[in-house]
Structure formats: structure tokens, C-alpha cells
Design a protein around this motif. Structure first.
Motif, mmCIF file in Angstrom:
data_model
loop_
_atom_site.group_PDB
_atom_site.id
_atom_site.type_symbol
_atom_site.label_atom_id
_atom_site.label_comp_id
_atom_site.label_asym_id
_atom_site.label_seq_id
_atom_site.Cartn_x
_atom_site.Cartn_y
_atom_site.Cartn_z
ATOM 1 N N SER A 98 0.835 -1.204 0.000
ATOM 2 C CA SER A 98 0.000 0.000 0.000
ATOM 3 C C SER A 98 0.871 1.256 0.000
ATOM 4 C CB SER A 98 -0.923 0.021 1.221
ATOM 5 O OG SER A 98 -1.802 -1.073 1.179
ATOM 6 N N MET A 99 1.934 1.234 0.818
ATOM 7 C CA MET A 99 2.824 2.390 0.853
ATOM 8 C C MET A 99 3.516 2.566 -0.491
ATOM 9 S SD MET A 99 4.575 2.641 4.563
ATOM 10 C CE MET A 99 4.645 0.939 5.054
ATOM 11 N N THR A 142 9.492 12.546 4.598
ATOM 12 C CA THR A 142 8.231 13.157 4.190
ATOM 13 C C THR A 142 7.214 12.132 3.714
ATOM 14 O OG1 THR A 142 9.096 13.531 1.970
ATOM 15 C CG2 THR A 142 9.331 15.333 3.568
ATOM 16 N N THR A 143 7.600 10.870 3.611
ATOM 17 C CA THR A 143 6.638 9.842 3.206
ATOM 18 C C THR A 143 6.650 8.704 4.207
ATOM 19 O OG1 THR A 143 8.242 8.610 1.885
ATOM 20 C CG2 THR A 143 7.001 10.363 0.752
ATOM 21 N N LYS A 144 5.514 8.059 4.339
ATOM 22 C CA LYS A 144 5.414 6.933 5.267
ATOM 23 C C LYS A 144 6.295 5.771 4.831
ATOM 24 C CE LYS A 144 0.835 7.872 7.094
ATOM 25 N NZ LYS A 144 -0.522 7.364 7.309
ATOM 26 N N ALA A 145 6.395 5.558 3.534
ATOM 27 C CA ALA A 145 7.203 4.446 3.026
ATOM 28 C C ALA A 145 8.671 4.628 3.414
ATOM 29 C CB ALA A 145 7.056 4.331 1.518
ATOM 30 N N LEU A 146 9.192 5.837 3.216
ATOM 31 C CA LEU A 146 10.583 6.082 3.570
ATOM 32 C C LEU A 146 10.770 6.058 5.085
ATOM 33 C CD1 LEU A 146 12.509 6.131 1.402
ATOM 34 C CD2 LEU A 146 12.455 8.585 1.339
ATOM 35 N N ALA A 147 9.826 6.592 5.819
ATOM 36 C CA ALA A 147 9.901 6.537 7.275
ATOM 37 C C ALA A 147 9.927 5.087 7.743
ATOM 38 C CB ALA A 147 8.720 7.280 7.899
ATOM 39 N N ALA A 195 13.449 -2.255 -1.379
ATOM 40 C CA ALA A 195 12.869 -1.471 -2.474
ATOM 41 C C ALA A 195 11.684 -2.212 -3.087
ATOM 42 C CB ALA A 195 13.921 -1.192 -3.540
ATOM 43 N N ARG A 196 11.849 -3.506 -3.316
ATOM 44 C CA ARG A 196 10.778 -4.304 -3.905
ATOM 45 C C ARG A 196 9.542 -4.309 -2.992
ATOM 46 N NH1 ARG A 196 13.780 -7.871 -5.810
ATOM 47 N NH2 ARG A 196 14.087 -9.138 -3.943
ATOM 48 N N SER A 197 9.761 -4.404 -1.685
ATOM 49 C CA SER A 197 8.625 -4.421 -0.757
ATOM 50 C C SER A 197 7.883 -3.087 -0.751
ATOM 51 C CB SER A 197 9.087 -4.780 0.659
ATOM 52 O OG SER A 197 9.834 -3.735 1.216
ATOM 53 N N LEU A 198 8.573 -2.014 -1.126
ATOM 54 C CA LEU A 198 7.945 -0.695 -1.220
ATOM 55 C C LEU A 198 7.459 -0.407 -2.637
ATOM 56 C CD1 LEU A 198 10.459 1.330 0.961
ATOM 57 C CD2 LEU A 198 8.166 0.580 1.614
#
Length: 154
Positions: free
Chosen positions: A13-14, A46-51, A71-74
Motif C-alpha cells: 500500500s505504501m 516526508t513519506t510513510k514508506a521512507l519513514a 525497495a521491492r517491498s515498497l
């Protein structure tokens, strides 16, 4: 994690959210100074994925870092993930993990009597010599020199 794992669903989702943001928001790269050690540990992404990626790295600094899998999981390409991470955090994911490991090693050298080889293993280095050379590259001194200097300062 398996596709049914809630973490995978959350990461997917992220990843989709990141792709949507990338399509909507133009990419700008403001000049940023290198982060201080405090900012390294307290990254304000600034993004939930990176956090989430930063949290995973911080959560277990001794764990091997598989950047491609992260990276693949994101749902990002490896190169896009590394570029985005570096833009937001100031370091590549591997350099960020190394900095965290060095900061943790400094803490352990100051606060414990653990041998350098034990510290190396606790922070994820299987080879104490490689840890020592990495530590010296980042601090300008060997772990034992750092411990001695720290004990004299206190």
C-alpha cells in the motif's frame, strides 16, 4: 514476509502511495547539508514508506540490509529507492546503516568494557578487522583509540 503477511500488504500500500505521489508531485531536489548525527538517527522523512524503511534500518542495525528486497517491498525500483532515500535522509541506505552502526559502536565503547570483537558482532560486523577499519575511516581513530580518548575525557 509472505504475500499474506500484514507487513507486506502495508508495504504494498505504501509503495502504491509512493507511486501516486511521484506522479502528482514534481521532483525537486533542494540543496541539503549533510545531516548531523542527531538527524541521522531522527530522520524526518516526508513519506510513510521512507519513514518505514528508516525505521526498519534503525530497528535492527545488526541485520544484513537487503536494499533490493526493501525497495521491492515498497514497490520501487532499487535505483529509485536509493535515490529517494538519499534525497530524504542524506545518505544511501547502506551508508545510513553504517553511520548508525558507528554511532552505536561509539556508545558501546564508552559505556561498556566489551571487547572490540564483541562490539563488532553486536552491531552486525562478522569480521572485527573490517569493523575496525570502517570505524577508523569514519572517526579517524581505531575503536581502542576512541575508547581511550573517551575515558580520558570523562
Amino acid at each position: 514476509p509472505s504475500p499474506a503477511d500484514p507487513r507486506t500488504v502495508s508495504l504494498n500500500s505504501m509503495g502504491l502511495f509512493m507511486q501516486l505521489l511521484a506522479a502528482i508531485v514534481p521532483h525537486t531536489k533542494p540543496a541539503q547539508p549533510k545531516p548531523t548525527p542527531e538527524k541521522i538517527i531522527k530522520c524526518e522523512c516526508t513519506t510513510k514508506a521512507l519513514a518505514y524503511a528508516v525505521h526498519l534500518i534503525q530497528d535492527d542495525i545488526a541485520a544484513p540490509l537487503d536494499v533490493e528486497e526493501l525497495a521491492r517491498s515498497l514497490q520501487m525500483s532499487t535505483s529509485h529507492f536509493i535515490l529517494t532515500f538519499k534525497t530524504q535522509v542524506g545518505y544511501s541506505p547502506l551508508a545510513y546503516q553504517t553511520r548508525l552502526r558507528i554511532e552505536r559502536a561509539k556508545d558501546l565503547l564508552q559505556a561498556t568494557d566489551l571487547r572490540v570483537s564483541e562490539i563488532a558482532q553486536r552491531i552486525g560486523y562478522q569480521n572485527p578487522m573490517y569493523f575496525s577499519s570502517t570505524f577508523k575511516k569514519h572517526t579517524g581513530m581505531t575503536p581502542l583509540e576512541y575508547r581511550e580518548k573517551s575515558s580520558l575525557a570523562s
